[in-house]
Design a protein around this motif. Structure first.
Motif, PDB file in Angstrom:
ATOM      1  N   SER A 179       9.416   7.302   6.884  1.00 63.42           N
ATOM      2  CA  SER A 179      10.579   7.666   6.070  1.00 63.42           C
ATOM      3  C   SER A 179      10.289   7.584   4.577  1.00 63.42           C
ATOM      4  N   SER A 180       9.241   6.852   4.185  1.00 62.31           N
ATOM      5  CA  SER A 180       8.911   6.701   2.766  1.00 62.31           C
ATOM      6  C   SER A 180       7.932   7.771   2.266  1.00 62.31           C
ATOM      7  N   LEU A 207       4.065   3.739   3.173  1.00 59.75           N
ATOM      8  CA  LEU A 207       3.177   4.745   2.604  1.00 59.75           C
ATOM      9  C   LEU A 207       3.959   5.897   1.975  1.00 59.75           C
ATOM     10  N   GLU A 208       3.512   6.311   0.779  1.00 54.90           N
ATOM     11  CA  GLU A 208       4.131   7.438   0.083  1.00 54.90           C
ATOM     12  C   GLU A 208       3.201   8.648  -0.003  1.00 54.90           C
ATOM     13  N   ASN A 212      11.817  13.353  10.036  1.00 55.46           N
ATOM     14  CA  ASN A 212      12.086  11.994   9.571  1.00 55.46           C
ATOM     15  C   ASN A 212      11.509  11.713   8.185  1.00 55.46           C
ATOM     16  N   CYS A 213      10.715  12.666   7.673  1.00 53.32           N
ATOM     17  CA  CYS A 213      10.112  12.478   6.341  1.00 53.32           C
ATOM     18  C   CYS A 213      11.031  13.092   5.299  1.00 53.32           C
ATOM     19  N   THR A 214      12.177  12.527   5.140  1.00 51.14           N
ATOM     20  CA  THR A 214      13.233  13.141   4.322  1.00 51.14           C
ATOM     21  C   THR A 214      12.923  13.130   2.821  1.00 51.14           C
ATOM     22  N   LEU A 218       0.827  -1.205   0.000  1.00 53.78           N
ATOM     23  CA  LEU A 218       0.000   0.000   0.000  1.00 53.78           C
ATOM     24  C   LEU A 218       0.867   1.263   0.000  1.00 53.78           C
ATOM     25  N   ARG A 219       0.648   2.121  -0.994  1.00 53.45           N
ATOM     26  CA  ARG A 219       1.440   3.336  -1.147  1.00 53.45           C
ATOM     27  C   ARG A 219       0.621   4.627  -0.986  1.00 53.45           C
TER      28      ARG A 219
END
Length: 433
Positions: free
Chosen positions: A304-305, A286-287, A324-326, A265-266
């Motif tokens: 992070s993704s 998740l993106e 952390n959401c680089t 799931l993205r």
């Protein structure tokens, strides 16, 4: 023979006419009859054809024979790719007999809008036909329940097993039997928005072996309430990439944390679901996360993704920490209660390209106005800048556009400017002694 062709082309009982838009290659026909057949000739150059109005019951007892070679060649030469049937009373027995002729065409999409299906068809007539249709859509339709129609599904399994897109929206759907899902072996996209599916109906719908290739699932605006229940229901969809639960009224369950979403799931849409907090767990890879139009006062997200985060239309008093959401490239914070954006943190996100934060009550202190102006200077501040970015405080700037607030170094960092000057003057004084 002529009747078969007329039915295939959707010709109806009342007088009507076709209208062809050459630029869009789109033809719309209203209430056609055998008498005004000539009007449809102009549709032969269209890629999309729509037929609206009337009912087909008068043709139920008409004999429909196989097509001759010349008719088959004519159907195969048409460039029509999509056919829409709207506002029709459709006898299933007739539909089953006529649908087999689509195997001679290049039609890939068939849609039914505001139709009523009556009776029961003999679907065995097309059980061995290879239909080119890969997308099937039903919107605002009325038909018999799917329960108990295993024989029909078995007859259609050869074709339905190749279908890639299925849409059943605004049709009062309350359940989807397990056997239905197992037929759709190649389905990639399933849209069940605006129906009456409840928590108890999901588990049977997505049973073991159902929809094995499903990537996109929309359950928007149904009657779902259990976040945990949805998670448990879809966890067998190993290929699922996009899940839309928007416009349901979701609640957290004590056992929510025990469920694992599909690892594939993205994209997850939880907008307008009445949330007062971001429910957990979230899909680990998740993106894209959309939790806009909820009642969120604070958000703590560490994925992070994550690449896109939509938080518009909430009650946030501060932007969330995103250290952390680089990989984040999109951040929407419109219409919250945010007074200042954390520029020092945002500028460290090297992938950030699209920030939308209009409609917030900004504090236009040096750091508040300066941060927004610096963000705008990067070109990453999206639609709404500068007219929808206004100051709420301090009083002297209330009502100003943020872009007009002076943030000079001398005004905002007096200590940083005055200290060196004093130091230089001190050295000059000492030198003169």
């Amino acid at each position: 023979m002529k009747v078969a062709v007329l039915l295939l082309l959707g010709l109806l009982e009342a007088e009507g006419k076709c209208f062809f838009n050459r630029t869009q290659e789109h033809c719309v026909c209203y209430k056609l009859s055998e008498e005004n057949l000539g009007s449809i000739i102009q549709c032969l150059a269209a890629t999309v054809v729509e037929f609206w109005g009337g009912e087909l019951e008068r043709y139920v007892d008409f004999p429909i024979s196989d097509l001759d070679t010349s008719t088959i060649d004519m159907l195969g030469s048409l460039i029509i790719r999509k056919i829409v049937f709207g506002d029709l009373l459709v006898p299933e027995v007739l539909l089953a007999r006529v649908l087999r002729f689509f195997s001679y065409t290049q039609v890939q999409e068939v849609a039914f809008e505001s139709c009523v299906f009556v009776g029961r068809g003999n679907w065995s007539e097309i059980s061995r036909r290879d239909l080119p249709i890969t997308s099937l859509s039903f919107h605002n339709i009325t038909s018999a329940p799917l329960t108990g129609r295993q024989q029909d599904l078995s007859s259609l399994s050869s074709w339905l097993g190749t279908l890639q897109e299925l849409t059943v929206t605004s049709s009062h759907l309350t359940s989807l039997p397990c056997d239905v899902g197992r037929v759709f072996r190649a389905l990639h996209s399933l849209d069940l928005a605006q129906n009456s599916l409840g928590d108890e109906s999901l588990m049977p719908a997505f049973c073991q072996g159902a929809f094995p290739q499903l990537q996109l699932l929309s359950l928007q605006q149904n009657e779902l309430t259990s976040y945990h229940g949805v998670c448990e229901s879809v966890k067998l969809l190993r290929e699922l990439q996009h899940l839309d639960l928007s416009q349901n009224k979701l609640l957290a369950d004590p056992s929510s944390s025990s469920c694992q979403w599909p690892a594939s799931l993205r994209t997850f849409n939880l907008s307008n679901t009445g949330l007062g907090e971001v429910l957990t767990p979230l899909p680990p890879s998740l993106e894209v996360l959309d939790v806009s139009s909820n009642h969120l006062y604070a958000v703590d997200i560490s994925l992070s993704s994550l690449k896109k985060l939509f938080l518009s239309q909430n009650l946030l008093r501060a932007a969330p920490s995103l250290r952390n959401c680089t990989l984040l490239d999109t951040l929407h914070l419109d219409n919250n209660s945010i007074t200042e954006l954390p520029w020092d943190e945002l500028k460290l996100l090297g992938h950030l390209q699209d920030v939308a934060a209009a409609g917030n009550p900004y504090n236009c202190s040096c750091s508040g106005a300066g941060g927004l102006q610096a963000l705008a200077a990067t070109g990453h501040l999206g639609q709404g800048w500068p007219q929808d970015y206004t100051c709420h405080s301090p009083p002297r700037y209330q009502g100003w556009q943020v872009k007009d607030v002076p943030v000079s170094v001398l005004r905002c960092h007096r200590a940083a400017v005055i200290a060196p000057i004093c130091f230089v003057l001190t050295l000059l004084g000492l030198a003169g002694v």
